[in-house]
Design an enzyme around this catalytic site. Sequence first.
Site, short mmCIF file in Angstrom:
data_model
loop_
_atom_site.label_atom_id
_atom_site.label_comp_id
_atom_site.label_asym_id
_atom_site.label_seq_id
_atom_site.Cartn_x
_atom_site.Cartn_y
_atom_site.Cartn_z
N ASN A 125 39.04 -2.67 -47.11
CA ASN A 125 39.52 -3.91 -46.76
C ASN A 125 40.46 -3.62 -45.88
O ASN A 125 41.08 -2.76 -45.55
CB ASN A 125 40.42 -4.54 -48.06
N GLU A 173 43.52 -5.49 -43.60
CA GLU A 173 44.48 -6.86 -43.71
C GLU A 173 44.97 -6.85 -42.37
O GLU A 173 44.68 -6.09 -41.45
CB GLU A 173 45.50 -6.40 -44.62
N CYS A 232 37.49 -8.24 -46.72
CA CYS A 232 37.50 -7.49 -48.05
C CYS A 232 36.55 -6.40 -47.49
O CYS A 232 35.68 -6.54 -46.83
CB CYS A 232 36.56 -8.28 -48.96
N GLU A 276 34.05 -5.36 -49.08
CA GLU A 276 32.35 -5.62 -49.36
C GLU A 276 31.91 -6.24 -47.83
O GLU A 276 30.81 -5.89 -47.50
CB GLU A 276 32.37 -6.44 -50.34
N CYS A 297 32.79 -12.91 -51.18
CA CYS A 297 31.99 -11.68 -50.80
C CYS A 297 30.72 -11.81 -51.79
O CYS A 297 29.79 -11.44 -51.20
CB CYS A 297 32.64 -10.37 -51.49
N1 THU Z 1 39.94 -7.25 -51.48
C1 THU Z 1 38.74 -6.62 -51.47
O1 THU Z 1 38.64 -5.82 -50.34
N2 THU Z 1 37.71 -6.93 -51.98
C2 THU Z 1 37.47 -8.00 -53.01
O2 THU Z 1 36.50 -8.35 -53.62
C3 THU Z 1 38.85 -8.53 -53.58
C4 THU Z 1 39.99 -8.11 -52.87
C5 THU Z 1 40.95 -7.00 -50.91
C6 THU Z 1 41.63 -8.15 -50.11
C7 THU Z 1 43.10 -7.46 -49.96
O3 THU Z 1 43.16 -6.82 -48.84
C8 THU Z 1 43.33 -6.98 -51.25
O4 THU Z 1 42.04 -6.72 -51.82
C9 THU Z 1 44.19 -7.80 -52.24
O5 THU Z 1 43.48 -9.06 -52.68
#
Ligand code: THU
Length: 132
Positions: free
Chosen positions: A42, A44, A53, A55, A89
Site C-alpha cells: 500500500n 499512501e 492498496c 493489491e 480491489c
Molecule cells: N489497504 C490495502 O492495501 N488493501 C486493502 O485491501 C485494504 C486496505 C490499505 C489502504 C491503507 O493504506 C491502509 O490499508 C488502511 O486502510
Amino acid sequence: MTAEELARLARTAGERSYSPYSKVKVGCALEATDGTIFLGCNVENASFSMTLCAERTALFKGVSEGLRRVRRVAIWSDTGIFLYPCGACLQVLSEWIDDGDVILVRDDGESKTVRFHELIPHSLSELKDRLT
Ligand code: THU
C-alpha cells in the site's frame, strides 16, 4: 511455488509499505498463470484518497509488465487480523482472475485460504461479457 512461499513474498512486499498515516502495512503477491510473481504494497499520500492498496499496486505493476491472468493472490498485513481485499480491489482484480485461491496472511504467520469468487461472486462479469 508453495502457498507458504507466496505468503512469505506478500510479507516481504508489505514490509516496504508506505503508510505513515494509517500505520497499516499491507503486502500483496500475485502469481500469474505462467508462474511469474508480482509484488505490491500500500502506498499512501497526504491527500488521503490518493492512497493505492497493495493489491492494486501489485496488479497494475504486473499488467503494465505483461501480466494477463492471475492464478493466486496472497495478502499479508501487520494488523493482527486476516485482512481481506477491499471492494475496489476485488472489482479490479476480477478483470484478471477467473477464480483462484486468495491466501490471507497474519503477521504471526498464520494463514487462511478462501476462493476469489466467495469474496465477489458476481462483480461485473455479465456486463464485461457483453462489452467484449
Ligand atoms: N489497504 C490495502 O492495501 N488493501 C486493502 O485491501 C485494504 C486496505 C490499505 C489502504 C491503507 O493504506 C491502509 O490499508 C488502511 O486502510
